[in-house]
Design an enzyme around this catalytic site. Structure first.
Site, PDB file in Angstrom:
ATOM      1  N   ARG A 107       0.868  -1.179   0.000  1.00 17.72           N
ATOM      2  CA  ARG A 107       0.000   0.000   0.000  1.00 17.72           C
ATOM      3  C   ARG A 107       0.901   1.223   0.000  1.00 17.72           C
ATOM      4  O   ARG A 107       1.707   1.415   0.914  1.00 17.72           O
ATOM      5  CB  ARG A 107      -0.901   0.005   1.241  1.00 17.72           C
ATOM      6  CG  ARG A 107      -1.799   1.243   1.334  1.00 17.72           C
ATOM      7  CD  ARG A 107      -2.595   1.215   2.627  1.00 17.72           C
ATOM      8  NE  ARG A 107      -3.334   2.461   2.817  1.00 17.72           N
ATOM      9  CZ  ARG A 107      -4.567   2.694   2.406  1.00 17.72           C
ATOM     10  NH1 ARG A 107      -5.235   1.744   1.774  1.00 17.72           N
ATOM     11  NH2 ARG A 107      -5.161   3.855   2.617  1.00 17.72           N
ATOM     12  N   HIS A 134      -7.250   0.822  -6.572  1.00 13.28           N
ATOM     13  CA  HIS A 134      -7.545   0.292  -5.239  1.00 13.28           C
ATOM     14  C   HIS A 134      -8.399  -0.972  -5.414  1.00 13.28           C
ATOM     15  O   HIS A 134      -9.587  -0.995  -5.065  1.00 13.28           O
ATOM     16  CB  HIS A 134      -8.297   1.352  -4.428  1.00 13.28           C
ATOM     17  CG  HIS A 134      -8.299   1.109  -2.956  1.00 13.28           C
ATOM     18  ND1 HIS A 134      -7.763  -0.018  -2.363  1.00 13.28           N
ATOM     19  CD2 HIS A 134      -8.819   1.859  -1.920  1.00 13.28           C
ATOM     20  CE1 HIS A 134      -7.915   0.043  -1.063  1.00 13.28           C
ATOM     21  NE2 HIS A 134      -8.550   1.178  -0.765  1.00 13.28           N
ATOM     22  N   GLN A 137     -10.545  -2.792  -2.508  1.00 12.30           N
ATOM     23  CA  GLN A 137     -11.762  -2.056  -2.149  1.00 12.30           C
ATOM     24  C   GLN A 137     -12.901  -2.395  -3.101  1.00 12.30           C
ATOM     25  O   GLN A 137     -14.076  -2.420  -2.709  1.00 12.30           O
ATOM     26  CB  GLN A 137     -11.480  -0.552  -2.175  1.00 12.30           C
ATOM     27  CG  GLN A 137     -12.673   0.319  -1.787  1.00 12.30           C
ATOM     28  CD  GLN A 137     -13.004   0.247  -0.314  1.00 12.30           C
ATOM     29  OE1 GLN A 137     -12.125   0.376   0.527  1.00 12.30           O
ATOM     30  NE2 GLN A 137     -14.268   0.049   0.015  1.00 12.30           N
ATOM     31  N   ASP A 230     -15.478   9.983  -2.057  1.00 10.60           N
ATOM     32  CA  ASP A 230     -14.235   9.739  -1.330  1.00 10.60           C
ATOM     33  C   ASP A 230     -13.688  11.091  -0.882  1.00 10.60           C
ATOM     34  O   ASP A 230     -14.167  12.149  -1.317  1.00 10.60           O
ATOM     35  CB  ASP A 230     -13.242   9.010  -2.239  1.00 10.60           C
ATOM     36  CG  ASP A 230     -12.009   8.510  -1.500  1.00 10.60           C
ATOM     37  OD1 ASP A 230     -12.026   8.484  -0.256  1.00 10.60           O
ATOM     38  OD2 ASP A 230     -11.015   8.159  -2.174  1.00 10.60           O
ATOM     39  N   CYS A 271     -15.472   4.846   0.944  1.00 15.45           N
ATOM     40  CA  CYS A 271     -14.439   3.882   1.318  1.00 15.45           C
ATOM     41  C   CYS A 271     -13.762   4.223   2.644  1.00 15.45           C
ATOM     42  O   CYS A 271     -13.022   3.385   3.182  1.00 15.45           O
ATOM     43  CB  CYS A 271     -13.405   3.736   0.207  1.00 15.45           C
ATOM     44  SG  CYS A 271     -12.614   5.279  -0.283  1.00 15.45           S
ATOM     45  N   ARG A 316     -14.477  -5.235   3.689  1.00 21.56           N
ATOM     46  CA  ARG A 316     -13.061  -5.214   3.315  1.00 21.56           C
ATOM     47  C   ARG A 316     -12.357  -6.489   3.767  1.00 21.56           C
ATOM     48  O   ARG A 316     -11.573  -7.093   3.040  1.00 21.56           O
ATOM     49  CB  ARG A 316     -12.348  -4.000   3.925  1.00 21.56           C
ATOM     50  CG  ARG A 316     -12.711  -2.655   3.345  1.00 21.56           C
ATOM     51  CD  ARG A 316     -12.303  -2.494   1.888  1.00 21.56           C
ATOM     52  NE  ARG A 316     -10.906  -2.807   1.638  1.00 21.56           N
ATOM     53  CZ  ARG A 316      -9.873  -2.022   1.928  1.00 21.56           C
ATOM     54  NH1 ARG A 316     -10.068  -0.852   2.516  1.00 21.56           N
ATOM     55  NH2 ARG A 316      -8.640  -2.381   1.632  1.00 21.56           N
TER      56      ARG A 316
END
Length: 331
Positions: A107, A134, A137, A230, A271, A316
């Protein structure tokens, strides 16, 4: 379906049937966990490295809990506890870690770095987030949507705000692959990259999805099934870029008016983390500098009955478990 040994770097690398398989597997593992069925012998004895050049609450916890549930051991490497990029290149790091671990999560920032890990490590690599994509996600988001609606075909999915980076890119591609009508509703300066739009348009022709780009909130949100947003600003980002971005994007805040254009059954997704009040350092800093006490979503919507953000956050873990299980299990 066999995904053993596959890297999970972006959903452009996967066919729609493979994405659906991951969603199905996540749903199955989630149901079994709720019933108390253990999975700790599935990948028992395997070891994975978690590289976090950009820290996270949900991603780290999801990988660690999922790994432990599957019987694996984890080693966490944050920016302060490794020599990546300081005394050792990513290519050299990949070749070292590949000798010690069965899988590596990354990440961070540039997509090139996770691609290098995959190229040189010789083991399975998962993208926990880069500037461009991503993908973990996406499986969680699509699992959440299917739990609420039962299917994907014919749904209208609206992404509000800054659609140029990992979330806008990934959601556009994923919707195109699964036959979901995708709308980017934002200032045109914040549309996704033209080349990626062309790719998604090509995919959409096959799946039956449509892609729409609009600056009109009423047009974008009309009859929406899902409205998603987001964050617009990030911790550590230079504050001199905030003012113009906030002014450009404030018309695309997800608020009661935007939700009123959607269907009564519309769900709100995010998210996380979200700046919907003044209970965070970033939220307070933005308020002190610019006077906004709510950013990409209002408190009313975030805490309202249409919000599924915490279902999404839980998913997740189940989704990441499915990704690791399917890519690490033996043929």
């Amino acid at each position: 379906m066999n995904l053993s040994g596959r890297n999970f770097l972006k959903l452009m690398d996967f066919e729609p049937e493979e994405i659906l398989y991951l969603i199905d597997t996540a749903a199955k593992l989630k149901e079994e966990k709720k019933k108390g069925i253990a999975h700790d012998d599935c990948l028992k004895g395997k070891n994975i490295a978690l590289i976090f050049e950009k820290t996270s609450t949900r991603t780290r916890c999801s990988f660690e809990v999922a790994a432990h549930d599957l019987g694996m051991h984890t080693t966490y490497l944050d920016p302060e506890s490794s020599q990546i990029g300081k005394k050792e290149s990513m290519r050299d790091t990949a070749r070292v870690l590949g000798r010690m671990f069965d899988g590596i999560e990354y990440r961070g920032y540039e997509q090139e770095r996770v691609e290098q890990l995959a190229e040189y490590s010789g083991v399975v690599v998962w993208n926990g987030l880069t500037n461009d994509f991503h993908p973990t996600q996406m499986i969680a988001d699509m699992l959440t949507i299917r739990e609420k609606f039962g299917d994907f075909k014919g749904l209208k999915f609206v992404y509000m705000g800054d659609a140029r980076y990992n979330m806008g890119n990934s959601l556009m591609v994923t919707c195109a692959k699964l036959g979901i009508d995708f709308v980017a509703c934002t200032n045109k300066r914040y549309y996704p990259d033209d080349e990626l739009i062309k790719y998604a348009e090509g995919v959409a022709k096959t799946s039956g999805a449509t892609l729409t780009f609009t600056e009109s909130v009423e047009e974008g949100c009309k009859d929406a099934d899902v409205i998603y947003t987001d964050v617009w600003v990030s911790m550590g980002e230079p504050t001199n870029v905030w003012k113009a971005r906030l002014n450009d994007l404030m018309p695309y805040q997800v608020n009661a008016k935007a939700m009123s254009y959607a269907k009564d059954t519309c769900i709100f997704m995010h998210c996380l983390p979200a700046y919907h009040n003044l209970e965070t350092e970033v939220g307070k800093e933005v308020y002190e500098k610019f006077g906004f006490d709510e950013l990409e979503v209002t408190e009313e919507v975030f805490e309202g009955p249409q919000s599924v953000v915490f279902d999404e956050a839980e998913n997740r873990m189940h989704s990441i478990k499915a990704i690791m299980y399917t890519t690490l299990k033996s043929n």
